[in-house]
Design a protein around this motif. Structure first.
Motif, mmCIF file in Angstrom:
data_model
loop_
_atom_site.group_PDB
_atom_site.id
_atom_site.type_symbol
_atom_site.label_atom_id
_atom_site.label_comp_id
_atom_site.label_asym_id
_atom_site.label_seq_id
_atom_site.Cartn_x
_atom_site.Cartn_y
_atom_site.Cartn_z
ATOM 1 N N SER A 135 0.836 -1.206 0.000
ATOM 2 C CA SER A 135 0.000 0.000 0.000
ATOM 3 C C SER A 135 0.866 1.250 0.000
ATOM 4 C CB SER A 135 -0.919 0.030 1.224
ATOM 5 O OG SER A 135 -1.844 -1.029 1.195
ATOM 6 N N ASN B 241 -9.688 4.770 -3.229
ATOM 7 C CA ASN B 241 -8.690 4.744 -2.154
ATOM 8 C C ASN B 241 -9.209 5.214 -0.810
ATOM 9 O OD1 ASN B 241 -8.875 7.532 -2.418
ATOM 10 N ND2 ASN B 241 -6.917 7.757 -3.468
ATOM 11 N N THR C 258 4.712 -0.831 2.811
ATOM 12 C CA THR C 258 4.037 0.441 2.610
ATOM 13 C C THR C 258 5.027 1.537 2.223
ATOM 14 O OG1 THR C 258 4.233 1.191 4.918
ATOM 15 C CG2 THR C 258 2.310 -0.158 4.355
#
Length: 466
Positions: free
Chosen positions: A108, A140, A183
């Motif tokens: 992500s 999102n 991430t």
């Protein structure tokens, strides 16, 4: 594909299933827009600020839905219904269940600018290694991410989820559902500053993507960002493995050197652990080097090689409306960056425009969601445009006068630069058609509310060839 039965959803959501579902072997997709319903889909009757999904149950049924998840039973609709206390919470529970079924690597990213572009670059790299899926478009938010996870292909090797935020806690909420392995934050700017109040508040909100990581997770850090040291400190305390990337600092793990930018592509040397690799990226602007580095760092953390990175970046297809190099009908280059705008992304786009050795036109729609910074932000952009070398400014929208005021304030008294303001798309297009000359370079940009694609389309011929 959702690949769950109505009874599965009943158990996961703790809801009450009403109606005959014995004919439904497996639900296909989760959908919140009745216009997009297909056979065997499940429709979530989400209550929004302006629209209540319960009013569209019949439409969902007519379009082939097998089940509706509702907060109030609609007895006049023949469609089987799963009654829950809260549709959004039900979506989150189902999404978390689907996440736990996924055995691949889930990644992500968030940030003020470049999320969707970075996502596209990362997907292109990961596909060199295995089956890869990702968020569609910019789904999102608190609805888009659960929908994405519910509908993801669990057989994928990699899945990439984009995360956005409208207020503090949004990223934390999405992290608790998506639980990514890797991430990144692309950068911190002033997008949506009207909602958050300050750049510091934006940084704190975006940093939730790191704060929610567990000890065995990984993070890519943009060392060029002003908040990088804060992120590194946070991750060190959590014992999360991080990989830094930079265009500026040799201390970074992943570097871009020898950057050469043209109007259709960027070439640079990628450096990692005493390895180097030449990269040709079919995009324009140095900000896209940062996006490429972010994608590369995340891919390397997922096990990709530099060869994978270089090949994937070379195969990247730029997203429409995001600095796409096109050919205008007047016989000059047209940069279509009409998808959205904030102060940081406008400055980056202006920098690209001003690389052209031509008369440079900035056609700028209003920037939205700037709150109390609205007037000053538009004035600042006007000043930046003039100082960067924009020759002609055409402003569109309610903030046009502020943009022009900044532009003219930065101009010398002998300057021949000109500016115009419009509030009608058709009149703006007509003016450009009458005024543009062969060879002129034009950048069109603005927030979604400005709908600047209405300016691009009438001026367009085709995409610029390499």
């Amino acid at each position: 594909m959702l690949n769950l039965t109505p009874r599965d959803l009943e158990l996961i959501t703790l809801g009450e299933l009403i109606g005959d579902v014995t004919h439904v072997d497996s639900l296909a997709r989760a959908v919140i827009d009745s216009r997009h319903i297909g056979t065997d889909d499940v429709f979530f009757a989400f209550k929004g600020e302006k629209v209540d999904g319960h009013a569209f149950l019949q439409a969902a049924s007519d379009n082939g839905a097998a089940l509706a998840v509702v907060e109030q039973r609609q007895s006049n609709i023949g469609l089987p219904q799963l009654v829950v206390d809260d549709c959004q919470k039900a979506m989150a529970r189902i999404a978390l269940h689907r996440r736990k079924q996924f055995s691949g690597v889930l990644m992500s990213m968030t940030g003020s600018c470049g999320k969707t572009t970075t996502k596209g670059m990362l997907v292109s790299i990961l596909r060199q290694r295995g089956k890869t899926d990702a968020t569609e478009g910019n789904l999102n938010n608190e609805l888009g991410v659960p929908l994405t996870l519910m509908n993801m292909d669990a057989s994928s090797d990699y899945f990439v989820v984009e995360m956005g935020a409208a207020e503090r806690g949004d990223i934390r909420y999405l992290m608790q559902i998506a639980q990514p392995d890797i991430t990144a934050i692309t950068n911190i700017g002033t997008a949506h500053i009207g909602r958050f109040g300050s750049r510091e508040a934006i940084a704190e909100t975006k940093a939730e993507i790191f704060a929610e990581l567990q000890e065995d997770h990984k993070a890519a850090i943009n060392l060029d960002d002003a908040y990088a040291s804060d992120w590194l400190e946070l991750l060190a305390d959590k014992k999360v493995h991080s990989l830094t990337f930079s265009q500026q600092y040799d201390t970074a793990d992943l570097l871009a050197r020898d950057i050469v930018s043209s109007f259709e592509s960027i070439q640079f040397t990628l450096c990692y652990q005493e390895q180097t690799k030449a990269v040709k990226l079919p995009a324009t602007g140095r900000h896209n080097v940062s996006n490429a580095l972010c994608a590369a760092a995340m891919a390397i953390l997922a096990g990709c090689s530099l060869d994978d990175v270089a090949t994937g970046l070379a195969e990247f297809v730029p997203v429409a409306g995001r600095l796409a190099p096109l050919k205008g009908s007047w016989g000059g280059p047209l940069l279509d960056d009409s998808y959205n705008a904030n102060p940081g992304s406008v400055q980056a786009a202006i920098d690209v425009l001003c690389q052209f050795d031509a008369r440079r036109w900035l056609v700028l729609g209003d920037m939205a969601e700037l709150g109390g910074y609205t007037e000053s932000a538009h004035q600042d952009i006007g000043e930046y445009a003039r100082s960067a070398g924009v020759d002609e400014l055409v402003a569109f929208g309610e903030q046009s006068n502020h943009t022009l005021a900044g532009y003219f304030a930065a101009s010398a008294s002998t300057d021949k630069k000109t500016g115009r303001a419009f509030t009608d798309h058709d009149k703006l297009v007509a003016f450009l058609r009458q005024t543009l000359q062969p060879g002129d370079a034009v950048l069109v940009k603005g927030s979604r509310s400005s709908a600047m694609e209405k300016v691009v389309e009438p001026l367009l011929i085709t995409k610029v060839s390499d």
